[in-house]
Design a protein around this motif. Sequence first.
Motif, PDB file in Angstrom:
ATOM      1  N   TYR A 178      -6.369  -7.912  14.540  1.00  0.00           N
ATOM      2  CA  TYR A 178      -6.106  -8.513  15.839  1.00  0.00           C
ATOM      3  C   TYR A 178      -5.072  -7.622  16.520  1.00  0.00           C
ATOM      4  CZ  TYR A 178      -8.772 -12.437  14.165  1.00  0.00           C
ATOM      5  OH  TYR A 178      -9.796 -13.214  13.679  1.00  0.00           O
ATOM      6  N   VAL A 179      -5.500  -6.928  17.560  1.00  0.00           N
ATOM      7  CA  VAL A 179      -4.711  -5.871  18.172  1.00  0.00           C
ATOM      8  C   VAL A 179      -3.998  -6.411  19.400  1.00  0.00           C
ATOM      9  CG1 VAL A 179      -4.740  -3.533  19.096  1.00  0.00           C
ATOM     10  CG2 VAL A 179      -6.451  -4.226  17.392  1.00  0.00           C
ATOM     11  N   VAL A 180      -2.668  -6.306  19.379  1.00  0.00           N
ATOM     12  CA  VAL A 180      -1.856  -6.792  20.483  1.00  0.00           C
ATOM     13  C   VAL A 180      -1.378  -5.602  21.297  1.00  0.00           C
ATOM     14  CG1 VAL A 180       0.076  -8.245  21.171  1.00  0.00           C
ATOM     15  CG2 VAL A 180      -1.073  -8.655  18.980  1.00  0.00           C
ATOM     16  N   ALA A 181      -1.671  -5.618  22.592  1.00  0.00           N
ATOM     17  CA  ALA A 181      -1.240  -4.564  23.507  1.00  0.00           C
ATOM     18  C   ALA A 181      -1.114  -5.159  24.901  1.00  0.00           C
ATOM     19  CB  ALA A 181      -2.230  -3.410  23.518  1.00  0.00           C
ATOM     20  N   ASP A 182       0.009  -4.862  25.559  1.00  0.00           N
ATOM     21  CA  ASP A 182       0.251  -5.371  26.919  1.00  0.00           C
ATOM     22  C   ASP A 182       0.135  -6.883  27.000  1.00  0.00           C
ATOM     23  OD1 ASP A 182       0.560  -2.730  27.868  1.00  0.00           O
ATOM     24  OD2 ASP A 182      -1.610  -2.516  28.087  1.00  0.00           O
ATOM     25  N   GLY A 183       0.568  -7.555  25.933  1.00  0.00           N
ATOM     26  CA  GLY A 183       0.579  -9.012  25.944  1.00  0.00           C
ATOM     27  C   GLY A 183      -0.768  -9.656  25.731  1.00  0.00           C
ATOM     28  N   GLU A 184      -1.790  -8.876  25.430  1.00  0.00           N
ATOM     29  CA  GLU A 184      -3.120  -9.432  25.201  1.00  0.00           C
ATOM     30  C   GLU A 184      -3.581  -9.114  23.782  1.00  0.00           C
ATOM     31  OE1 GLU A 184      -5.841  -8.149  28.163  1.00  0.00           O
ATOM     32  OE2 GLU A 184      -4.774  -9.147  29.811  1.00  0.00           O
ATOM     33  N   VAL A 185      -4.450  -9.976  23.265  1.00  0.00           N
ATOM     34  CA  VAL A 185      -4.956  -9.812  21.906  1.00  0.00           C
ATOM     35  C   VAL A 185      -6.460  -9.560  21.953  1.00  0.00           C
ATOM     36  CG1 VAL A 185      -5.167 -10.860  19.615  1.00  0.00           C
ATOM     37  CG2 VAL A 185      -3.206 -11.421  21.070  1.00  0.00           C
ATOM     38  N   THR A 186      -6.893  -8.537  21.230  1.00  0.00           N
ATOM     39  CA  THR A 186      -8.321  -8.291  21.082  1.00  0.00           C
ATOM     40  C   THR A 186      -8.659  -8.206  19.600  1.00  0.00           C
ATOM     41  OG1 THR A 186      -7.965  -5.896  21.243  1.00  0.00           O
ATOM     42  CG2 THR A 186      -8.539  -7.073  23.277  1.00  0.00           C
ATOM     43  N   LYS A 187      -9.871  -8.574  19.280  1.00  0.00           N
ATOM     44  CA  LYS A 187     -10.337  -8.541  17.896  1.00  0.00           C
ATOM     45  C   LYS A 187     -11.124  -7.257  17.683  1.00  0.00           C
ATOM     46  CE  LYS A 187     -13.098 -11.287  14.633  1.00  0.00           C
ATOM     47  NZ  LYS A 187     -13.900 -12.530  14.487  1.00  0.00           N
ATOM     48  N   GLU A 188     -10.747  -6.491  16.644  1.00  0.00           N
ATOM     49  CA  GLU A 188     -11.413  -5.229  16.371  1.00  0.00           C
ATOM     50  C   GLU A 188     -11.735  -5.117  14.882  1.00  0.00           C
ATOM     51  OE1 GLU A 188      -9.345  -1.798  17.762  1.00  0.00           O
ATOM     52  OE2 GLU A 188      -9.017  -2.599  19.784  1.00  0.00           O
ATOM     53  N   GLU A 189     -12.634  -4.194  14.584  1.00  0.00           N
ATOM     54  CA  GLU A 189     -12.910  -3.884  13.184  1.00  0.00           C
ATOM     55  C   GLU A 189     -11.642  -3.338  12.534  1.00  0.00           C
ATOM     56  OE1 GLU A 189     -15.790  -0.848  10.611  1.00  0.00           O
ATOM     57  OE2 GLU A 189     -16.163  -1.219  12.749  1.00  0.00           O
ATOM     58  N   ALA A 190     -11.377  -3.754  11.315  1.00  0.00           N
ATOM     59  CA  ALA A 190     -10.157  -3.321  10.628  1.00  0.00           C
ATOM     60  C   ALA A 190     -10.123  -1.808  10.487  1.00  0.00           C
ATOM     61  CB  ALA A 190     -10.061  -3.977   9.258  1.00  0.00           C
ATOM     62  N   ALA A 191      -8.977  -1.209  10.834  1.00  0.00           N
ATOM     63  CA  ALA A 191      -8.816   0.236  10.683  1.00  0.00           C
ATOM     64  C   ALA A 191      -8.829   0.609   9.203  1.00  0.00           C
ATOM     65  CB  ALA A 191      -7.526   0.693  11.342  1.00  0.00           C
ATOM     66  N   PHE A 192      -8.136  -0.178   8.393  1.00  0.00           N
ATOM     67  CA  PHE A 192      -8.128  -0.015   6.945  1.00  0.00           C
ATOM     68  C   PHE A 192      -7.438  -1.241   6.355  1.00  0.00           C
ATOM     69  CE2 PHE A 192      -4.656   2.483   8.801  1.00  0.00           C
ATOM     70  CZ  PHE A 192      -3.542   1.869   8.244  1.00  0.00           C
ATOM     71  N   SER A 193      -7.544  -1.398   5.050  1.00  0.00           N
ATOM     72  CA  SER A 193      -6.910  -2.533   4.372  1.00  0.00           C
ATOM     73  C   SER A 193      -5.478  -2.186   4.009  1.00  0.00           C
ATOM     74  CB  SER A 193      -7.683  -2.906   3.104  1.00  0.00           C
ATOM     75  OG  SER A 193      -8.991  -3.339   3.420  1.00  0.00           O
ATOM     76  N   THR A 194      -4.560  -3.110   4.220  1.00  0.00           N
ATOM     77  CA  THR A 194      -3.174  -2.895   3.825  1.00  0.00           C
ATOM     78  C   THR A 194      -2.498  -4.229   3.561  1.00  0.00           C
ATOM     79  OG1 THR A 194      -1.059  -1.891   4.444  1.00  0.00           O
ATOM     80  CG2 THR A 194      -2.337  -2.886   6.221  1.00  0.00           C
ATOM     81  N   PHE A 195      -1.581  -4.218   2.619  1.00  0.00           N
ATOM     82  CA  PHE A 195      -0.750  -5.397   2.375  1.00  0.00           C
ATOM     83  C   PHE A 195       0.713  -5.092   2.660  1.00  0.00           C
ATOM     84  CE2 PHE A 195      -4.560  -6.498   0.019  1.00  0.00           C
ATOM     85  CZ  PHE A 195      -4.724  -7.834   0.353  1.00  0.00           C
ATOM     86  N   VAL A 196       0.987  -3.944   3.230  1.00  0.00           N
ATOM     87  CA  VAL A 196       2.345  -3.594   3.651  1.00  0.00           C
ATOM     88  C   VAL A 196       2.271  -3.043   5.070  1.00  0.00           C
ATOM     89  CG1 VAL A 196       3.185  -3.133   1.327  1.00  0.00           C
ATOM     90  CG2 VAL A 196       2.142  -1.288   2.661  1.00  0.00           C
ATOM     91  N   GLY A 197       3.392  -3.071   5.782  1.00  0.00           N
ATOM     92  CA  GLY A 197       3.442  -2.502   7.112  1.00  0.00           C
ATOM     93  C   GLY A 197       3.370  -0.989   7.050  1.00  0.00           C
ATOM     94  N   THR A 198       2.686  -0.383   8.025  1.00  0.00           N
ATOM     95  CA  THR A 198       2.571   1.067   8.053  1.00  0.00           C
ATOM     96  C   THR A 198       2.286   1.520   9.478  1.00  0.00           C
ATOM     97  OG1 THR A 198       1.505   2.975   7.014  1.00  0.00           O
ATOM     98  CG2 THR A 198       0.093   1.114   7.567  1.00  0.00           C
TER      99      THR A 198
END
Length: 300
Positions: A51-71
């Motif tokens: 769920y990609v947040v940019a300019d105060g809006e949220v869009t749903k996108e295909e996952a860039a990759f799997s992660t369980f930590v911030g990067t």
Amino acid sequence: VALTGTYGLEKVDREIYDTAIELEEQMQENGFAGFAPSDFKIRFFNGETDYVVADGEVTKEEAAFSTFVGTTSKIDGEYQVVLPTYDNFSDMFSLLDTAQSASSGEMSFGEATYSTNAHVATLWHESFHAWQMTNWEDEIKATFTAAGLSESDNMTDVILNEVDSKDELVVLFSEEMELLMKAYETEDLEEKKQLVLEALAVAEERESQLSDKAAYSENYFEIVEGSARYVEAEVYRLLEGDEAWRDTYFGTFDYTNGAGKYYEMGMYKCLLLDELMPEWKDNFCVTDSLDDYLGSAVGV
């Protein structure tokens, strides 16, 4: 900043993003000119979808990759922050070897202390890396190559093999760290400067025993990760107060193998620069050296 769309992003994650953005004005009062997390896309990964947040809006996108930590990663030609959703991040502690993560020193928070405010601080930490890489990617690559490193080199492995395995270097690092910690705690300005001078002398002695690869790796982790830890800690302090900030980021120093100890040392150097040369952030560059900044601050 109120998010104008949800598209499945959980309420807790919307609130984490909003809290992070609301801190931008306060952080600018003593922050890095031109840096704001709102300038970057923040991807909340829920285990299946971003769920990609940019300019105060949220869009749903295909996952860039799997992660369980911030990067931070370059996605579609720009650096973006990838964070697990808050619920998924909490799963990390059961999925990863938390003892190893803690010993490396790369994480500020443990399972018992992780909270939504910790997630906000993590968002700022990773956004700072996005800002660093957006502004200095070419310079980082050039200095990396100039130090004799190649894509096959892992800087953490360089530290493990060339620093952590040598008792004298371990002793000198611990000595430098203790001097920096003592310098930060003292209120006497002249004593503070003298302790910094002593720490810089130890750092110089250590560096004389390092290969170009090891010296570069140490400096990289100190300034890149140390400054990000510093930003993270300042955010956490604003949200949780001085007592929680001290409990989380300060205490006795225990030497650990790997890169994590440089996060801590770099943070202390940033804090000392705030006291000795408040304008140090004006010309900040991630290919500089915090020791050079400190040398200027104490007249070397």
